[in-house]
Design a protein around this motif. Structure first.
Motif, mmCIF file in Angstrom:
data_model
loop_
_atom_site.group_PDB
_atom_site.id
_atom_site.type_symbol
_atom_site.label_atom_id
_atom_site.label_comp_id
_atom_site.label_asym_id
_atom_site.label_seq_id
_atom_site.Cartn_x
_atom_site.Cartn_y
_atom_site.Cartn_z
ATOM 1 N N ALA A 240 0.826 -1.203 0.000
ATOM 2 C CA ALA A 240 0.000 0.000 0.000
ATOM 3 C C ALA A 240 0.858 1.249 0.000
ATOM 4 C CB ALA A 240 -0.917 0.007 1.219
ATOM 5 N N SER A 241 0.347 2.263 -0.657
ATOM 6 C CA SER A 241 0.948 3.599 -0.584
ATOM 7 C C SER A 241 -0.179 4.591 -0.384
ATOM 8 C CB SER A 241 1.724 3.911 -1.858
ATOM 9 O OG SER A 241 0.883 3.863 -2.993
ATOM 10 N N GLY A 242 0.076 5.578 0.459
ATOM 11 C CA GLY A 242 -0.926 6.601 0.720
ATOM 12 C C GLY A 242 -1.796 6.328 1.916
ATOM 13 N N GLU A 243 -1.706 5.150 2.460
ATOM 14 C CA GLU A 243 -2.443 4.792 3.670
ATOM 15 C C GLU A 243 -1.693 3.665 4.346
ATOM 16 O OE1 GLU A 243 -5.609 6.453 5.220
ATOM 17 O OE2 GLU A 243 -4.078 5.389 6.392
ATOM 18 N N ILE A 244 -1.955 3.491 5.632
ATOM 19 C CA ILE A 244 -1.174 2.559 6.438
ATOM 20 C C ILE A 244 -1.997 1.341 6.816
ATOM 21 C CG2 ILE A 244 0.195 2.289 8.526
ATOM 22 C CD1 ILE A 244 1.318 4.325 6.569
ATOM 23 N N PHE A 245 -1.511 0.168 6.446
ATOM 24 C CA PHE A 245 -2.226 -1.059 6.790
ATOM 25 C C PHE A 245 -2.329 -1.257 8.302
ATOM 26 C CE2 PHE A 245 -3.906 -3.335 3.401
ATOM 27 C CZ PHE A 245 -3.045 -3.418 2.312
ATOM 28 N N SER A 246 -1.260 -0.946 9.031
ATOM 29 C CA SER A 246 -1.243 -1.251 10.465
ATOM 30 C C SER A 246 -2.258 -0.421 11.254
ATOM 31 C CB SER A 246 0.156 -1.043 11.029
ATOM 32 O OG SER A 246 0.543 0.302 10.892
ATOM 33 N N ARG A 247 -2.759 0.658 10.677
ATOM 34 C CA ARG A 247 -3.764 1.483 11.352
ATOM 35 C C ARG A 247 -5.183 1.138 10.910
ATOM 36 N NH1 ARG A 247 -0.933 7.365 10.275
ATOM 37 N NH2 ARG A 247 1.035 6.952 11.338
ATOM 38 N N ASN A 248 -5.298 0.218 9.996
ATOM 39 C CA ASN A 248 -6.593 -0.104 9.420
ATOM 40 C C ASN A 248 -6.754 -1.619 9.265
ATOM 41 O OD1 ASN A 248 -7.573 2.733 8.599
ATOM 42 N ND2 ASN A 248 -5.501 2.638 7.757
ATOM 43 N N THR A 249 -7.774 -2.016 8.592
ATOM 44 C CA THR A 249 -8.011 -3.427 8.327
ATOM 45 C C THR A 249 -7.630 -3.755 6.899
ATOM 46 O OG1 THR A 249 -9.795 -3.626 9.941
ATOM 47 C CG2 THR A 249 -9.794 -5.215 8.145
ATOM 48 N N GLY A 250 -6.839 -4.805 6.746
ATOM 49 C CA GLY A 250 -6.472 -5.280 5.426
ATOM 50 C C GLY A 250 -7.125 -6.614 5.152
ATOM 51 N N GLY A 251 -7.482 -6.839 3.919
ATOM 52 C CA GLY A 251 -8.171 -8.089 3.614
ATOM 53 C C GLY A 251 -7.888 -8.597 2.223
ATOM 54 N N TRP A 252 -8.241 -9.851 2.025
ATOM 55 C CA TRP A 252 -8.157 -10.502 0.718
ATOM 56 C C TRP A 252 -9.529 -11.035 0.328
ATOM 57 C CZ3 TRP A 252 -4.062 -10.258 -2.450
ATOM 58 C CH2 TRP A 252 -2.822 -9.926 -1.900
ATOM 59 N N TYR A 253 -9.836 -10.889 -0.945
ATOM 60 C CA TYR A 253 -11.090 -11.373 -1.514
ATOM 61 C C TYR A 253 -10.750 -12.077 -2.822
ATOM 62 C CZ TYR A 253 -13.383 -8.230 1.773
ATOM 63 O OH TYR A 253 -13.812 -7.607 2.925
ATOM 64 N N ARG A 254 -11.697 -12.806 -3.342
ATOM 65 C CA ARG A 254 -11.475 -13.437 -4.638
ATOM 66 C C ARG A 254 -12.768 -13.494 -5.434
ATOM 67 N NH1 ARG A 254 -10.311 -19.627 -2.502
ATOM 68 N NH2 ARG A 254 -12.496 -20.177 -2.030
ATOM 69 N N GLN A 255 -12.597 -13.585 -6.732
ATOM 70 C CA GLN A 255 -13.753 -13.665 -7.615
ATOM 71 C C GLN A 255 -13.455 -14.617 -8.748
ATOM 72 O OE1 GLN A 255 -15.069 -9.874 -9.163
ATOM 73 N NE2 GLN A 255 -17.111 -10.664 -9.580
ATOM 74 N N ALA A 256 -14.241 -15.680 -8.819
ATOM 75 C CA ALA A 256 -14.134 -16.631 -9.916
ATOM 76 C C ALA A 256 -15.102 -16.209 -11.027
ATOM 77 C CB ALA A 256 -14.464 -18.040 -9.432
ATOM 78 N N PRO A 257 -14.862 -16.642 -12.254
ATOM 79 C CA PRO A 257 -15.753 -16.253 -13.363
ATOM 80 C C PRO A 257 -17.205 -16.627 -13.071
ATOM 81 C CG PRO A 257 -13.766 -17.259 -14.221
ATOM 82 C CD PRO A 257 -13.722 -17.436 -12.719
#
Length: 114
Positions: A23-40
């Motif tokens: 990330a640039s422009g915002e801080i992961f450690s101060r917020n929530t980070g996540g992963w998502y996925r999308q299949a066709p």
């Protein structure tokens, strides 16, 4: 704010991959980070998250196989994916949630062949 996801690829069933999201422009450690996925042909679905305090949460189908982590010095989150299955094939997106906004990375393709 920009999120740069990387690490996707083609892997055999049972194999492993590690995704990164810087990330640039915002801080992961101060917020929530996540992963998502999308299949066709499907909706984007939640995979994992890590809160600012380090609490993690996972989708049931990946619990025990995937691990989300964060490197504060690099302002990056990771998704370690082990024991991959063909049904894990999708475009994976990272997300950063702040109290006012949420941001998405560009997606990285993960293909698991049987």
């Amino acid at each position: 704010v920009q999120l740069q996801a990387s690490g996707g690829g083609l892997v055999l069933a049972g194999g492993s991959l590690r995704l990164s999201c810087a990330a640039s422009g915002e801080i992961f450690s101060r917020n929530t980070g996540g992963w998502y996925r999308q299949a066709p042909g499907t909706q984007r679905e939640f995979i994992a998250l890590v809160t600012s305090s380090g609490i993690t949460n996972y989708r049931d189908s990946v619990e025990g196989r995937f691990t989300i982590s964060r490197d504060n010095a690099k302002n990056t989150i990771y998704l370690q994916m082990n024991s991959l299955k063909p049904e894990d094939t999708a475009v994976y997106y990272c997300r950063l949630l702040t109290p006012r906004n949420n941001y998405w990375g560009q997606g990285t393709q993960v293909t698991v062949s049987s």
